[in-house]
Design a protein around this motif. Structure first.
Motif, mmCIF file in Angstrom:
data_model
loop_
_atom_site.group_PDB
_atom_site.id
_atom_site.type_symbol
_atom_site.label_atom_id
_atom_site.label_comp_id
_atom_site.label_asym_id
_atom_site.label_seq_id
_atom_site.Cartn_x
_atom_site.Cartn_y
_atom_site.Cartn_z
ATOM 1 N N LEU A 28 34.078 -11.697 -27.734
ATOM 2 C CA LEU A 28 34.187 -13.223 -28.763
ATOM 3 C C LEU A 28 33.432 -13.770 -27.714
ATOM 4 C CD1 LEU A 28 37.591 -13.828 -30.789
ATOM 5 C CD2 LEU A 28 35.180 -13.612 -31.155
ATOM 6 N N PRO A 84 37.156 -21.664 -29.128
ATOM 7 C CA PRO A 84 36.471 -21.547 -30.432
ATOM 8 C C PRO A 84 36.917 -23.252 -30.807
ATOM 9 C CG PRO A 84 39.381 -20.289 -30.217
ATOM 10 C CD PRO A 84 38.867 -21.113 -28.518
ATOM 11 N N TYR A 131 41.169 -21.345 -33.459
ATOM 12 C CA TYR A 131 42.125 -22.340 -32.058
ATOM 13 C C TYR A 131 42.834 -22.373 -32.016
ATOM 14 C CZ TYR A 131 42.948 -26.965 -28.981
ATOM 15 O OH TYR A 131 43.206 -27.691 -28.609
ATOM 16 N N TYR A 137 44.612 -19.823 -29.990
ATOM 17 C CA TYR A 137 44.311 -19.900 -29.332
ATOM 18 C C TYR A 137 45.522 -21.452 -28.647
ATOM 19 C CZ TYR A 137 40.974 -21.412 -24.580
ATOM 20 O OH TYR A 137 41.333 -21.809 -23.694
#
Length: 147
Positions: free
Chosen positions: A76, A81, A87, A90
């Motif tokens: 990725l 992101p 996200y 993350y």
């Protein structure tokens, strides 16, 4: 053909046929998260598994072959992101990553959780205040070797 193009073909064919990752997993005989991982190009399928996917989705031989290749894992973008769900995962690691690492070290010692001897499961838990997402990460503990 590039893996990204193959992934686009796979997702398009699944959408056109109204197939879910769970249904694809049943046809392949593996867990839905592993099958989704392979269909996104992050795991390699056996010849038989790839041919099953190819047959179900009507894929060309190049795409079936790509499903069998060893992937460049974790490919990725390194940019934060922007997809909200990715996200949030993350963000979860940004907030809870160090505390989880500290707790793993307290319980197991100095080491890591394997991403090779590893399983993931996603479940839905109904809740009157809003359905809950349960993501279970299950990896073998690997202590660091001293030499």
């Amino acid at each position: 053909m590039k893996k990204e193009e193959c992934t686009e073909m796979i997702l398009s064919a699944m959408s056109e046929k109204g197939l879910t990752f769970g249904e694809m997993a049943e046809k392949v005989g593996r867990h839905e998260v592993w099958v989704a991982t392979a269909l996104f190009g992050q795991a390699s399928m056996s010849k038989e598994e790839a041919e099953t996917v190819g047959s179900v989705l009507g894929l060309d031989a190049d795409c079936v072959k790509l499903l069998q290749e060893c992937p460049y894992k974790g490919s990725l973008s390194t940019v934060v992101p922007t997809d909200p769900l990715i996200y949030r995962l993350y963000e979860i690691m940004a907030i809870y990553g160090m505390p989880l690492k500290a707790i793993v070290h307290e319980k197991f010692g100095d080491g890591i959780m394997s991403a090779i001897d590893f399983e993931v499961d996603v479940r839905k838990m109904e809740d009157p205040k809003g359905d809950r997402v349960i993501i279970e990460l299950n990896g073998k503990f690997l202590p660091y070797k001293k030499w």
